[in-house]
Design an enzyme around this catalytic site. Structure first.
Site, short mmCIF file in Angstrom:
data_model
loop_
_atom_site.label_atom_id
_atom_site.label_comp_id
_atom_site.label_asym_id
_atom_site.label_seq_id
_atom_site.Cartn_x
_atom_site.Cartn_y
_atom_site.Cartn_z
N ASP A 222 -6.67 0.13 3.48
CA ASP A 222 -5.74 0.87 2.61
C ASP A 222 -4.36 0.86 3.27
O ASP A 222 -4.07 -0.04 4.05
CB ASP A 222 -6.29 2.28 2.34
CG ASP A 222 -5.76 2.87 1.04
OD1 ASP A 222 -4.62 2.56 0.65
OD2 ASP A 222 -6.48 3.65 0.40
N HIS A 245 -2.50 -2.16 2.84
CA HIS A 245 -1.62 -2.03 1.68
C HIS A 245 -0.18 -1.73 2.07
O HIS A 245 0.59 -1.23 1.26
CB HIS A 245 -2.16 -0.96 0.72
CG HIS A 245 -3.52 -1.30 0.16
ND1 HIS A 245 -4.21 -0.47 -0.68
CD2 HIS A 245 -4.31 -2.39 0.33
CE1 HIS A 245 -5.38 -1.02 -1.00
NE2 HIS A 245 -5.46 -2.18 -0.39
#
Ligand SMILES: *[C@@H]1O[C@H](CO)[C@@H](O)[C@H](O)[C@H]1NC(C)=O
Ligand SMILES: *[C@@H]1O[C@H](CO)[C@@H](O)[C@H](O)[C@H]1NC(C)=O
Ligand SMILES: *[C@@H]1O[C@H](CO)[C@@H](O)[C@H](O)[C@H]1NC(C)=O
Ligand SMILES: *[C@@H]1O[C@H](CO)[C@@H](O)[C@H](O)[C@H]1NC(C)=O
Ligand SMILES: *[C@@H]1O[C@H](CO)[C@@H](O)[C@H](O)[C@H]1NC(C)=O
Ligand SMILES: *[C@@H]1O[C@H](CO)[C@@H](O)[C@H](O)[C@H]1NC(C)=O
Length: 378
Positions: A222, A245
């Site tokens: 993430d 991310h």
């Protein structure tokens, strides 16, 4: 705040002076978890030994050090709370192992530090969240009764502190969480989880100020760094991010009571194989009227990044959040300077941002609106 710190220092120093004058040792007093019965044998729960060592170190009238030697220490959920009497060091040379079953943690955060001033965490050790077994349960986009998985290490109301050197591996949810923290340095930390592990954010920061993240590698499933509501003056330097991310601000605007994010500097940072690089996400039709301001991104390299710069003011990862209307989150004074590298996007044909030699380019001055994110990534 300042007066509390001054009082704390005066107390600690006067006590230190007494300690020093009665003994030649200036090293902190050591509280080894093994002397408190920690086994370090992978299976016995050493949580009580750790909290007892912490309790005595924290109460010690002088500088103190909790020491975790080499070994694999299995720990259920633990909270290390202050206030402490003096500076406290927490040196981890061994491995801390989380329960594989999230239910055995019984807390939102596996290893939690709270209400502490002048804490230093260091060592060559690892905190291993053993998240693999829990990741399949992370299905909140499909299941409303999904379990809330634990963050590996949290800092709540911790000030003037630092963490350096340790490795954080395979958290169940995020690796590190900072909440109401002021003046904290994170340096030389290694944060690792597989690129396909859900919600394993590297560092999440909210309601905090003067946070300095440097010389750190973050590769997760993430956000490498997630900057949430109410942060002031964050500094990120020499960080490598990927997989993951990217460095994200937000999402913001969805909930009431959110606060401004002011002052972010990201320098000399490399993104490798991430879905996003520089990312700002705000909800449309948002509940709060806040501002994001005074950001500087400088000397940033993108290597095969899908969306190198992604500023999305209609952020909506799931169909349920779809609304019509403008975001009420203003974006002001964001500077992007010397961003270069390659993109994985088809349209961008792998070269998305070309290097601009020493030219200060202001891309965004006021409210910026951009297209919706192409890929549905949280
Ligand atoms: C740390 O600072 C925050 C505000 O920045 C404050 O709320 C908190 O009480 C402080 N914690 C300690 C232990 O002094
Ligand atoms: C920030 O914390 C460090 C200890 O980590 C301390 O030495 C320094 O004085 C603090 N800075 C401020 C402005 O309080
Ligand atoms: C980070 O830790 C992982 C797991 O221990 C290791 O494989 C990797 O080489 C480390 N990376 C850095 C940059 O130290
Ligand atoms: C951030 O921390 C690093 C490493 O401790 C240090 O070299 C740097 O000066 C700090 N930067 C700021 C703005 O505090
Ligand atoms: C950048 O961080 C890495 C660790 O990730 C370290 O080895 C290197 O020395 C740092 N470089 C600078 C210029 O501080
Ligand atoms: C814009 O942000 C930079 C930091 O990136 C800051 O130094 C500068 O003062 C800000 N300008 C205004 C007009 O606020």
């Amino acid at each position: 705040m300042a007066s509390i710190n001054t009082a704390f220092k005066a107390l600690c120093l006067s006590l230190l002076f007494v300690t020093v004058s009665s003994s030649p040792a200036t090293e902190p007093k050591v509280f080894d978890v093994q002397s408190y019965g920690a086994k370090g044998d992978v299976t016995a729960d050493d949580a009580n030994a750790f909290t007892n060592a912490w309790r005595d170190a924290c109460a010690w009238k002088g500088r103190s050090k909790v020491y975790v030697p080499k070994g694999a220490f299995y720990l259920g959920g633990v909270t290390f709370a202050g206030p402490c009497n003096c500076q406290t060091y927490f040196v981890i040379d061994g491995v801390l192992l989380a329960p594989t079953n999230n239910d055995d943690i019984k807390k939102e955060t596996w290893v939690n530090f709270a209400y502490i001033n002048y804490l230093t965490i260091s060592g060559s050790g690892t905190i291993d969240g053993q998240g693999k077994e829990s990741w399949p349960f992370n299905n909140c986009n499909k299941n409303d009764n999904c379990p809330r998985l634990a963050v590996s290490m949290g800092f709540d109301f911790v000030n003037n502190s630092r963490i350096e050197g340790i490795t954080s591996l395979n958290s169940k949810a995020g690796h590190f969480n900072f909440y109401f923290v002021d003046n904290f340095t994170i340096a030389g930390v290694n944060i690792t989880a597989p690129g396909d592990s859900p919600n394993t954010d590297g560092i999440k920061v909210g309601f905090s100020s003067n946070i300095n993240i440097s010389n750190t590698h973050i590769g997760t499933g993430d956000d490498c760094i997630a900057i949430l509501s109410g942060n002031t003056n964050l500094f990120i330097y020499n960080v490598t991010c990927g997989p993951g991310h990217g460095i994200s601000v937000g999402s913001l605007g969805k909930n009431k009571d959110e606060k401004n994010v002011e002052g972010l500097t990201v320098r000399n940072t490399v993104f490798t194989g991430t879905s996003d690089g520089i990312r700002i996400k705000t909800s449309e039709s948002s509940a709060t009227e806040i501002a994001i301001s005074n950001f500087l991104y400088e000397n940033i390299q993108m290597i095969d990044v899908q969306s190198p710069i992604n500023i999305d003011q209609q952020y909506c990862p799931y169909p349920q959040c779809k609304k019509k209307g403008d975001s009420h989150v203003q974006i002001q004074n964001v500077t992007l300077n010397n961003i270069w590298g390659s993109s994985m996007n088809k349209e961008a044909n792998r070269v998305f941002w070309l290097r601009e030699e020493d030219e200060n380019t202001k891309f965004f001055h006021a409210l910026t609106k951009q297209r919706r994110a192409r890929n549905k990534i949280t």
